[in-house]
Every structure is written in C-alpha cells, then in structure tokens.
Design an enzyme around this catalytic site. Structure first.
Site, PDB file in Angstrom:
ATOM      1  CE1 TYR A 185      -3.714  -2.121   5.296  1.00 30.55           C
ATOM      2  CE2 TYR A 185      -3.452   0.175   4.636  1.00 30.55           C
ATOM      3  CZ  TYR A 185      -3.662  -1.151   4.308  1.00 30.55           C
ATOM      4  OH  TYR A 185      -3.809  -1.505   2.980  1.00 30.55           O
ATOM      5  CB  SER A 206      -0.881  -0.002   1.254  1.00 25.25           C
ATOM      6  OG  SER A 206      -1.464   1.261   1.433  1.00 25.25           O
ATOM      7  CE  LYS A 213      -1.438  -4.108   3.231  1.00 24.51           C
ATOM      8  NZ  LYS A 213      -1.885  -5.346   2.627  1.00 24.51           N
TER       9      LYS A 213
HETATM   10  P1  NAD Z   1     -11.329  -6.320   1.076  1.00 26.53           P
HETATM   11  O1  NAD Z   1     -11.546  -6.257   2.534  1.00 26.53           O
HETATM   12  O2  NAD Z   1     -12.470  -6.040   0.184  1.00 26.53           O
HETATM   13  O3  NAD Z   1     -10.722  -7.734   0.676  1.00 26.53           O
HETATM   14  C1  NAD Z   1      -9.896  -8.464   1.540  1.00 26.53           C
HETATM   15  C2  NAD Z   1     -10.405  -9.878   1.576  1.00 26.53           C
HETATM   16  O4  NAD Z   1      -9.590 -10.614   2.493  1.00 26.53           O
HETATM   17  C3  NAD Z   1     -11.841  -9.975   2.094  1.00 26.53           C
HETATM   18  O5  NAD Z   1     -12.604 -10.765   1.215  1.00 26.53           O
HETATM   19  C4  NAD Z   1     -11.714 -10.618   3.462  1.00 26.53           C
HETATM   20  O6  NAD Z   1     -12.828 -11.419   3.774  1.00 26.53           O
HETATM   21  C5  NAD Z   1     -10.433 -11.418   3.306  1.00 26.53           C
HETATM   22  N1  NAD Z   1      -9.737 -11.647   4.561  1.00 26.53           N
HETATM   23  C6  NAD Z   1      -9.479 -10.778   5.552  1.00 26.53           C
HETATM   24  N2  NAD Z   1      -8.818 -11.380   6.546  1.00 26.53           N
HETATM   25  C7  NAD Z   1      -8.630 -12.658   6.164  1.00 26.53           C
HETATM   26  C8  NAD Z   1      -8.003 -13.779   6.758  1.00 26.53           C
HETATM   27  N3  NAD Z   1      -7.434 -13.700   7.967  1.00 26.53           N
HETATM   28  N4  NAD Z   1      -7.975 -14.950   6.082  1.00 26.53           N
HETATM   29  C9  NAD Z   1      -8.556 -15.047   4.859  1.00 26.53           C
HETATM   30  N5  NAD Z   1      -9.181 -14.019   4.263  1.00 26.53           N
HETATM   31  C10 NAD Z   1      -9.218 -12.837   4.897  1.00 26.53           C
HETATM   32  O7  NAD Z   1     -10.101  -5.349   0.746  1.00 26.53           O
HETATM   33  P2  NAD Z   1      -9.516  -4.913  -0.659  1.00 26.53           P
HETATM   34  O8  NAD Z   1      -9.796  -3.467  -0.834  1.00 26.53           O
HETATM   35  O9  NAD Z   1      -9.923  -5.851  -1.709  1.00 26.53           O
HETATM   36  O10 NAD Z   1      -7.962  -5.058  -0.344  1.00 26.53           O
HETATM   37  C11 NAD Z   1      -7.243  -6.231  -0.635  1.00 26.53           C
HETATM   38  C12 NAD Z   1      -5.803  -6.046  -0.170  1.00 26.53           C
HETATM   39  O11 NAD Z   1      -5.241  -4.910  -0.803  1.00 26.53           O
HETATM   40  C13 NAD Z   1      -5.667  -5.822   1.335  1.00 26.53           C
HETATM   41  O12 NAD Z   1      -4.559  -6.557   1.801  1.00 26.53           O
HETATM   42  C14 NAD Z   1      -5.398  -4.348   1.456  1.00 26.53           C
HETATM   43  O13 NAD Z   1      -4.574  -4.041   2.553  1.00 26.53           O
HETATM   44  C15 NAD Z   1      -4.668  -4.047   0.154  1.00 26.53           C
HETATM   45  N6  NAD Z   1      -4.838  -2.645  -0.245  1.00 26.53           N
HETATM   46  C16 NAD Z   1      -6.098  -2.161  -0.458  1.00 26.53           C
HETATM   47  C17 NAD Z   1      -6.251  -0.824  -0.806  1.00 26.53           C
HETATM   48  C18 NAD Z   1      -7.626  -0.242  -1.019  1.00 26.53           C
HETATM   49  O14 NAD Z   1      -7.750   0.976  -1.035  1.00 26.53           O
HETATM   50  N7  NAD Z   1      -8.668  -1.019  -1.218  1.00 26.53           N
HETATM   51  C19 NAD Z   1      -5.134   0.011  -0.941  1.00 26.53           C
HETATM   52  C20 NAD Z   1      -3.873  -0.532  -0.712  1.00 26.53           C
HETATM   53  C21 NAD Z   1      -3.731  -1.878  -0.383  1.00 26.53           C
END
Ligand code: NAD
Ligand code: UDP
Length: 348
Positions: A158, A134, A162
C-alpha cells in the site's frame, strides 16, 4: 470554481465534499462505490437542504481505471461550460493488510488509476491537483516526528503504491515546469466524524483501523478490541500514531486549494496530522473518559506491516498552508461516538 472529487463518497471524501459545498464550490463526486455507500450522498444533500443552503453537487459512478468514462467526465464538463478547475484525488484502496495479500490489485487501482487520471487531466488541460498520500510511506523511521524530507521507505505494498504515485508527480512536474500545481498531502490517522453526526466513518466489513473498531465495540457491534502488540518499544508497549480530527484534515484541503490558487506552479509534499503521538492505551483511556463507555480488550500478537511509532512534524503545513489542527483528542472521541450512536449500523 469546479472541483472533481474522486473517492468523494468515502470517509475522507464525504467530509471534504460537505465543506466544499458549504463554501460554495461546485462539486463533482466521482466514485465507484466499491468501499462506500450511495447513502452518503443523500446524507450530504439532506444536511445542506436542512440548512437551507444552495449548492452545486453532481455524482458520477465511475472507476478511475475507466479511461473512456474519465474522458467523458472532463469533456462533458467543458461542453457544459463548467470545466473542472481542480481535482482532489482520493479514490483508491487503503488497507495495509489487504495490500499484503493482493498487491497487484493495489498497484492496479492506486497507481494505474492515478496514471489514468493524470493522463486525462493533461489532455483536458486541468493542471491543479490535491492528492491523498499517506504517512505509511515513511515506514520504519529512525526519528520522530516525521518530516517531509526524511527517508521514504514503505514496508508494505500500500505504502509503495503511494510512493510510486508521488514519484509520478515529480517526473510530471519536472517534465513541464510552470504548468502543474500539485499538493500531495501525507495524511496521518484521520478519525472522528462531522459534529452533526450526519456523516462519519463506516467501513465495509470488519474495520481494519483502530478508531472505527473501538466505536463499534462501544456500541456493541463487536465484543472486544484486539490490541496488536503490547511489546513495542514505546512508553506503554502499544503502537503510537498521530490521530487527526477528520474536519481538521478536510480543512487542510481547502487551505491547499487556496495555496494552489495563489501559486503559479508548484509541487509540494505536506504532512497533515495533529503533530501529537498517542498510544493505543491512551486512545482507549481518553475514549472511556470522554464517553463513559467501557472498552473490553485483549492483547494479540503484532500485526504484519505495522510500525511502532509514527507522528508528524506539521510545521510545513502550518507555514505553507497557513493551517493548523484545531480539534483535540477529546473532540475526536466525542464526535466519533456521536456519529456511532446516531448510526449504530453506519449508513445501512
Ligand atoms: P475510503 O475507502 O472510505 O474512500 C475511498 C473511496 O474511493 C471510496 O468511496 C471507494 O468507493 C472509492 N474507490 C476505491 N477504488 C475506486 C476506483 N477504482 N474508482 C473510483 N472510486 C474508487 O477511504 P478514505 O479513508 O476516505 O481514504 C481516501 C484516500 O485517502 C485513499 O486514497 C487513502 O489511501 C488515503 N489515505 C487514507 C488514510 C486513512 O487513514 N483513512 C490515511 C492516509 C491516506
Ligand atoms: N490497532 C490495534 N487494534 C486494532 C486496530 C489497530 O491495536 O484493531 C493498533 C495498530 O497496531 C496501530 C494503531 O492501533 O498501532 C493504529 O492502527 P490503524 O490501523 O488505525 O492505523 P495505521 O496503523 O494504519 O496507522
């Protein structure tokens, strides 16, 4: 080629899954559904069925901290003679504010979860990984746009998780040269939805992020948008971010797979953004212009853990991955609004 997609039912994961399946990959989605709906999987299947596409998709309900179950997933894949070739790891927690309240939970899920996954990958000799890092790791930067080699100084738990994960990759890579292939993709602000409106962003509870909050105001689920500060040192006083269309971001993962496949061993940290910074006021104006909706808002105090300005230098992604974002802010607004109109209550 078989891809294990952790967090594949979430916002970003579902869009990557759809693209992978459309392009003939064998996809195994692993998710605990703690922050997503099982309906997502049905939506993906029915979209592909309607297009008459043959696809290979399996789903497993698993927490990445459950080492025994992870072992079983890898082991079963080998037994069934379709070993996992590559992992795209998205499973994790992502709310800055939640991480300030419950930091240990974030270290547990994000860091211990990733450690578990790496241990399992090593045991089963799967050495290719694309990871969801991120832009939060840059924290309060002196200069924008952010380049990959600039100072890493996250200002919230958070972001620190990362960074810890990226450090783990470095140690692992340097301990066994010529083995691991890792792309750690530093996402900026993925927004919008698949143009079909079949999948999109549906946060559980009150959205933490600007874009889903905005579309929920537009559809009437929330009264008005709160703008967190109009006194930042930016051109109009509101926070500036780098919003990237979710399909452009998902395409970046396919390019990363190509990159890993064409390299012997590598560890790369790569920004994925649009390369453009937009303020909150600019986002509201563009959304109103593109959709014809009026967005009522109020000005609130600054949100804890926020930075004033964050946008990406994407030259490394362009050069290394041969990838470029193709979709405009207008497209983001149109696709995000299309998803919200077709699914006023999200997946439920
Ligand atoms: P999201 O919450 O929609 O998706 C994450 C998924 O991981 C969910 O389906 C959740 O049920 C699953 N999950 C969470 N904990 C878990 C566990 N312990 N075991 C198995 N599954 C688990 O989030 P997203 O926006 O799709 O983000 C996905 C990844 O990208 C994350 O790691 C997040 O940190 C990273 N990210 C997201 C953004 C953003 O703005 N959306 C920006 C930078 C990085
Ligand atoms: N923001 C806002 N109101 C909201 C959510 C976000 O004003 O309801 C602002 C936030 O302060 C930041 C920008 O919008 O300047 C993007 O916030 P988001 O949470 O979407 O992304 P992040 O801050 O994690 O990059």
């Amino acid at each position: 080629m078989r891809v294990l997609l952790t967090g594949g039912s979430g916002f970003i994961g579902s869009h990557i899954a759809l693209l992978l399946l459309e392009r003939g990959f064998d996809v195994l989605i692993l998710d605990s559904f703690v922050n997503s709906s099982t309906n997502v999987i049905n939506r993906i299947k029915s979209y592909l069925n309607n297009k008459d596409l043959k696809y290979k998709l399996e789903t497993i309900n698993c927490d990445i901290r459950d080492k025994k179950l992870l072992d079983k997933v890898f082991n079963d894949s080998i037994k069934e003679k379709k070993p996992i070739d590559i992992v795209i790891h998205l499973a994790g927690l992502k709310s800055v504010s939640e991480s300030l309240i419950n930091p240990l939970h974030y270290w547990d899920v994000n860091v211990i979860g990733t450690l578990n996954l790496l241990l399992t990958m090593k045991e089963y000799e799967c050495y290719s990984l694309v990871f969801s890092s991120s832009a939060t790791i840059y924290g309060l930067s002196d200069s924008v746009p952010m380049t990959e080699d600039q100072k890493i100084s996250p200002i919230n738990p958070y972001g620190k998780t990362k960074v810890a994960i990226e450090n783990m990759f470095s140690d692992l890579y340097h301990s066994s040269m010529n083995l691991w292939k890792i792309c750690s993709l530093r996402y900026f602000n993925p927004v919008g939805a698949h143009p079909s409106g079949v999948i999109g962003e549906d946060p559980i509870g009150i959205p933490n992020n600007l874009f889903p909050f905005l579309t929920q105001v537009a559809i009437g689920r929330r009264k008005h948008l709160q703008i967190f500060g109009d006194d930042w040192e930016t051109k109009d006083g509101s926070g500036i971010r780098d919003y990237i269309h979710i399909i452009d971001l998902a395409e970046g993962h396919l390019s990363s797979i190509d990159y890993l496949n064409s390299n012997d061993s590598c560890l790369e940290f790569i920004n994925l953004g649009s390369g453009i910074g937009y303020s909150v006021f600019q986002i509201i104006s563009q959304f109103e212009l593109s959709t014809g909706c009026k967005i009522p808002y109020s000005i609130q105090r600054r949100r804890d853990g926020d930075v004033p300005i964050c946008y990406a230098d994407i030259s490394k992604a362009k050069k290394l991955l041969d990838w470029s974002p193709m979709r405009s802010l207008e497209q983001i607004c149109l696709d995000g609004w299309n998803w919200q109109m077709k699914n006023p209550k999200g997946y439920s």
